[in-house]
Design a protein around this motif. Structure first.
Motif, PDB file in Angstrom:
ATOM      1  N   SER A 176       0.825  -1.222   0.000  1.00  0.00           N
ATOM      2  CA  SER A 176       0.000   0.000   0.000  1.00  0.00           C
ATOM      3  C   SER A 176       0.855   1.266   0.000  1.00  0.00           C
ATOM      4  N   ALA A 177       2.081   1.192   0.512  1.00  0.00           N
ATOM      5  CA  ALA A 177       2.925   2.393   0.586  1.00  0.00           C
ATOM      6  C   ALA A 177       3.943   2.464  -0.555  1.00  0.00           C
ATOM      7  N   HIS A 178       3.917   1.485  -1.450  1.00  0.00           N
ATOM      8  CA  HIS A 178       4.880   1.484  -2.560  1.00  0.00           C
ATOM      9  C   HIS A 178       4.419   2.431  -3.671  1.00  0.00           C
ATOM     10  N   ARG A 179       5.353   3.187  -4.215  1.00  0.00           N
ATOM     11  CA  ARG A 179       5.064   3.915  -5.452  1.00  0.00           C
ATOM     12  C   ARG A 179       5.402   3.054  -6.648  1.00  0.00           C
ATOM     13  N   ILE A 180       6.437   2.227  -6.490  1.00  0.00           N
ATOM     14  CA  ILE A 180       6.878   1.319  -7.550  1.00  0.00           C
ATOM     15  C   ILE A 180       6.768  -0.100  -6.997  1.00  0.00           C
ATOM     16  N   HIS A 181       6.000  -0.947  -7.668  1.00  0.00           N
ATOM     17  CA  HIS A 181       5.740  -2.303  -7.160  1.00  0.00           C
ATOM     18  C   HIS A 181       6.667  -3.302  -7.837  1.00  0.00           C
ATOM     19  N   ASN A 182       7.925  -2.982  -7.873  1.00  0.00           N
ATOM     20  CA  ASN A 182       8.933  -3.798  -8.550  1.00  0.00           C
ATOM     21  C   ASN A 182      10.299  -3.410  -8.003  1.00  0.00           C
ATOM     22  N   PRO A 183      11.346  -4.216  -8.278  1.00  0.00           N
ATOM     23  CA  PRO A 183      12.674  -3.869  -7.742  1.00  0.00           C
ATOM     24  C   PRO A 183      13.370  -2.715  -8.454  1.00  0.00           C
ATOM     25  N   ILE A 184      12.702  -2.050  -9.372  1.00  0.00           N
ATOM     26  CA  ILE A 184      13.334  -0.913 -10.050  1.00  0.00           C
ATOM     27  C   ILE A 184      13.168   0.331  -9.161  1.00  0.00           C
ATOM     28  N   THR A 185      14.227   1.115  -9.062  1.00  0.00           N
ATOM     29  CA  THR A 185      14.208   2.310  -8.210  1.00  0.00           C
ATOM     30  C   THR A 185      13.742   3.522  -9.015  1.00  0.00           C
ATOM     31  N   PRO A 186      13.394   4.625  -8.344  1.00  0.00           N
ATOM     32  CA  PRO A 186      13.032   5.847  -9.085  1.00  0.00           C
ATOM     33  C   PRO A 186      14.149   6.281 -10.033  1.00  0.00           C
ATOM     34  N   GLU A 187      15.400   6.131  -9.588  1.00  0.00           N
ATOM     35  CA  GLU A 187      16.541   6.533 -10.427  1.00  0.00           C
ATOM     36  C   GLU A 187      16.591   5.686 -11.699  1.00  0.00           C
ATOM     37  N   LYS A 188      16.395   4.383 -11.540  1.00  0.00           N
ATOM     38  CA  LYS A 188      16.470   3.498 -12.714  1.00  0.00           C
ATOM     39  C   LYS A 188      15.259   3.671 -13.629  1.00  0.00           C
ATOM     40  N   LEU A 189      14.125   4.019 -13.049  1.00  0.00           N
ATOM     41  CA  LEU A 189      12.952   4.309 -13.877  1.00  0.00           C
ATOM     42  C   LEU A 189      13.228   5.544 -14.738  1.00  0.00           C
ATOM     43  N   ALA A 190      13.919   6.516 -14.143  1.00  0.00           N
ATOM     44  CA  ALA A 190      14.305   7.724 -14.898  1.00  0.00           C
ATOM     45  C   ALA A 190      15.340   7.370 -15.965  1.00  0.00           C
ATOM     46  N   THR A 191      16.285   6.497 -15.604  1.00  0.00           N
ATOM     47  CA  THR A 191      17.287   6.040 -16.584  1.00  0.00           C
ATOM     48  C   THR A 191      16.600   5.384 -17.769  1.00  0.00           C
ATOM     49  N   LEU A 192      15.603   4.551 -17.482  1.00  0.00           N
ATOM     50  CA  LEU A 192      14.874   3.855 -18.536  1.00  0.00           C
ATOM     51  C   LEU A 192      14.163   4.855 -19.449  1.00  0.00           C
ATOM     52  N   GLY A 193      13.485   5.830 -18.842  1.00  0.00           N
ATOM     53  CA  GLY A 193      12.773   6.842 -19.639  1.00  0.00           C
ATOM     54  C   GLY A 193      13.722   7.564 -20.581  1.00  0.00           C
ATOM     55  N   ALA A 194      14.905   7.911 -20.062  1.00  0.00           N
ATOM     56  CA  ALA A 194      15.895   8.599 -20.901  1.00  0.00           C
ATOM     57  C   ALA A 194      16.441   7.655 -21.966  1.00  0.00           C
ATOM     58  N   ALA A 195      16.673   6.397 -21.593  1.00  0.00           N
ATOM     59  CA  ALA A 195      17.250   5.423 -22.530  1.00  0.00           C
ATOM     60  C   ALA A 195      16.326   5.194 -23.725  1.00  0.00           C
ATOM     61  N   LEU A 196      15.032   5.304 -23.505  1.00  0.00           N
ATOM     62  CA  LEU A 196      14.069   5.052 -24.584  1.00  0.00           C
ATOM     63  C   LEU A 196      13.935   6.244 -25.525  1.00  0.00           C
ATOM     64  N   ARG A 197      14.578   7.368 -25.152  1.00  0.00           N
ATOM     65  CA  ARG A 197      14.566   8.584 -25.989  1.00  0.00           C
ATOM     66  C   ARG A 197      13.133   9.013 -26.285  1.00  0.00           C
ATOM     67  N   LEU A 198      12.347   9.065 -25.223  1.00  0.00           N
ATOM     68  CA  LEU A 198      10.946   9.468 -25.350  1.00  0.00           C
ATOM     69  C   LEU A 198      10.860  10.906 -25.831  1.00  0.00           C
ATOM     70  N   GLU A 199       9.844  11.175 -26.631  1.00  0.00           N
ATOM     71  CA  GLU A 199       9.644  12.534 -27.114  1.00  0.00           C
ATOM     72  C   GLU A 199       8.289  13.042 -26.651  1.00  0.00           C
ATOM     73  N   SER A 200       8.207  14.357 -26.496  1.00  0.00           N
ATOM     74  CA  SER A 200       6.969  14.999 -26.070  1.00  0.00           C
ATOM     75  C   SER A 200       5.839  14.579 -27.010  1.00  0.00           C
ATOM     76  N   GLY A 201       4.724  14.176 -26.431  1.00  0.00           N
ATOM     77  CA  GLY A 201       3.582  13.755 -27.241  1.00  0.00           C
ATOM     78  C   GLY A 201       3.544  12.264 -27.538  1.00  0.00           C
ATOM     79  N   ASP A 202       4.637  11.540 -27.260  1.00  0.00           N
ATOM     80  CA  ASP A 202       4.602  10.083 -27.428  1.00  0.00           C
ATOM     81  C   ASP A 202       3.494   9.501 -26.546  1.00  0.00           C
ATOM     82  N   ARG A 203       2.763   8.538 -27.085  1.00  0.00           N
ATOM     83  CA  ARG A 203       1.734   7.849 -26.297  1.00  0.00           C
ATOM     84  C   ARG A 203       2.317   6.563 -25.721  1.00  0.00           C
ATOM     85  N   VAL A 204       2.055   6.318 -24.433  1.00  0.00           N
ATOM     86  CA  VAL A 204       2.569   5.125 -23.752  1.00  0.00           C
ATOM     87  C   VAL A 204       1.390   4.365 -23.137  1.00  0.00           C
TER      88      VAL A 204
END
Ligand code: SAH
Length: 248
Positions: free
Chosen positions: A12-40
């Motif tokens: 109930s207190a988890h923001r991320i329900h997996n072993p990935i950390t906020p930092e790694k989630l940010a790394t992933l977002g950057a790694a995917l080279r997301l662009e403004s307006g992309d639909r996910v």
């Protein structure tokens, strides 16, 4: 409709329900080279941290579907908190068979591949929503060390050794399905600690607040045994990663 109540208690207190950390989630977002307006699209979106932070950091729009009413409510609150409520939509529903009306740039199932009967089924389902040139994201455990016995696999809360592959085999399996692996971000043991150890304080506080609940006995037993089980098995044997795939 909801997931088993025990998850709504322990996570109930988890923001991320997996072993990935906020930092790694940010790394992933950057790694995917997301662009403004992309639909996910995110099947099993949990408390919405991936879509909400990527909406804030990269200007994406997103749809998340999750069967936990609690997590879906938390995702909506998080979207408001991060100022992205007009970019992301969270739907409380079973994501099995869900295909988006409009094609998306990224279609994800992160740590919930049972929704479509496993990794191969999830890829097949997500492929129906992704645009040509888009990316499929799969979050999945793998064996960091191969369990020497089936009992060790069970100690990791797997049904059997065959539930998961070693990392090279998992990557090869994507290859055999006709997909290029174009990126990956792997969890580490610190990330596992954030996911698993965070449940312990939540359980302790829940027990103090709900001593007479019908689940109190189970939660008490779990809290007593869980740190040792986790350190003996999951922490040593299980890896976890998010894999970005594009069809060949
Ligand atoms: N991707 C999220 C959540 C992973 S935990 C994150 O990384 O934080 C697995 C999630 O799958 C939980 O939120 C659970 O509620 C959800 N879930 C389980 N079965 C589901 C189903 N059939 N349809 C949609 N969501 C489901």
């Amino acid at each position: 409709m909801d997931i088993p109540r025990i998850f709504n208690i322990t996570e109930s207190a988890h923001r991320i329900h997996n072993p990935i950390t906020p930092e790694k989630l940010a790394t992933l977002g950057a790694a995917l080279r997301l662009e403004s307006g992309d639909r996910v699209l995110d099947l099993g979106s949990g408390s919405g941290e991936m879509l909400c932070t990527w909406a804030r950091d990269h200007g994406i729009t997103g749809i998340g579907i999750d069967m936990s009413q609690l997590f879906t409510e938390q995702a909506k609150l998080r979207a408001v908190e991060l100022g992205v409520a007009d970019q992301v939509t969270f739907i409380h529903d079973d994501a099995a068979g869900y295909v988006s009306d409009e094609k998306v740039s990224v279609a994800a199932c992160v740590g919930a591949t049972w929704i479509a009967g496993g990794v191969a089924g999830s890829i097949k389902l997500l492929a129906q929503s992704v645009r040509s040139g888009g990316i499929i994201l799969i979050g999945e455990p793998y064996w960091r060390r191969l369990p020497p016995t089936e009992d060790v696999a069970k100690g990791c809360l797997a049904n059997s050794i065959s539930d998961f592959l070693m990392l090279p085999e998992l990557l090869a399996s994507f290859n055999h399905l006709g997909y290029d692996v174009v990126e990956m971000v792997l969890a580490d043991q610190d990330g596992w600690d954030r996911y698993e150890a965070a449940k312990w304080l939540t359980m302790r506080r829940w027990l103090e607040d709900n001593p007479d609940d019908e689940y109190a006995r189970d939660v008490r037993a779990t809290l007593t045994s869980e740190p040792e089980r986790y350190a003996t098995y999951t922490r040593e044997y299980l890896g976890w990663g998010v894999f970005a795939l594009m069809p060949r």
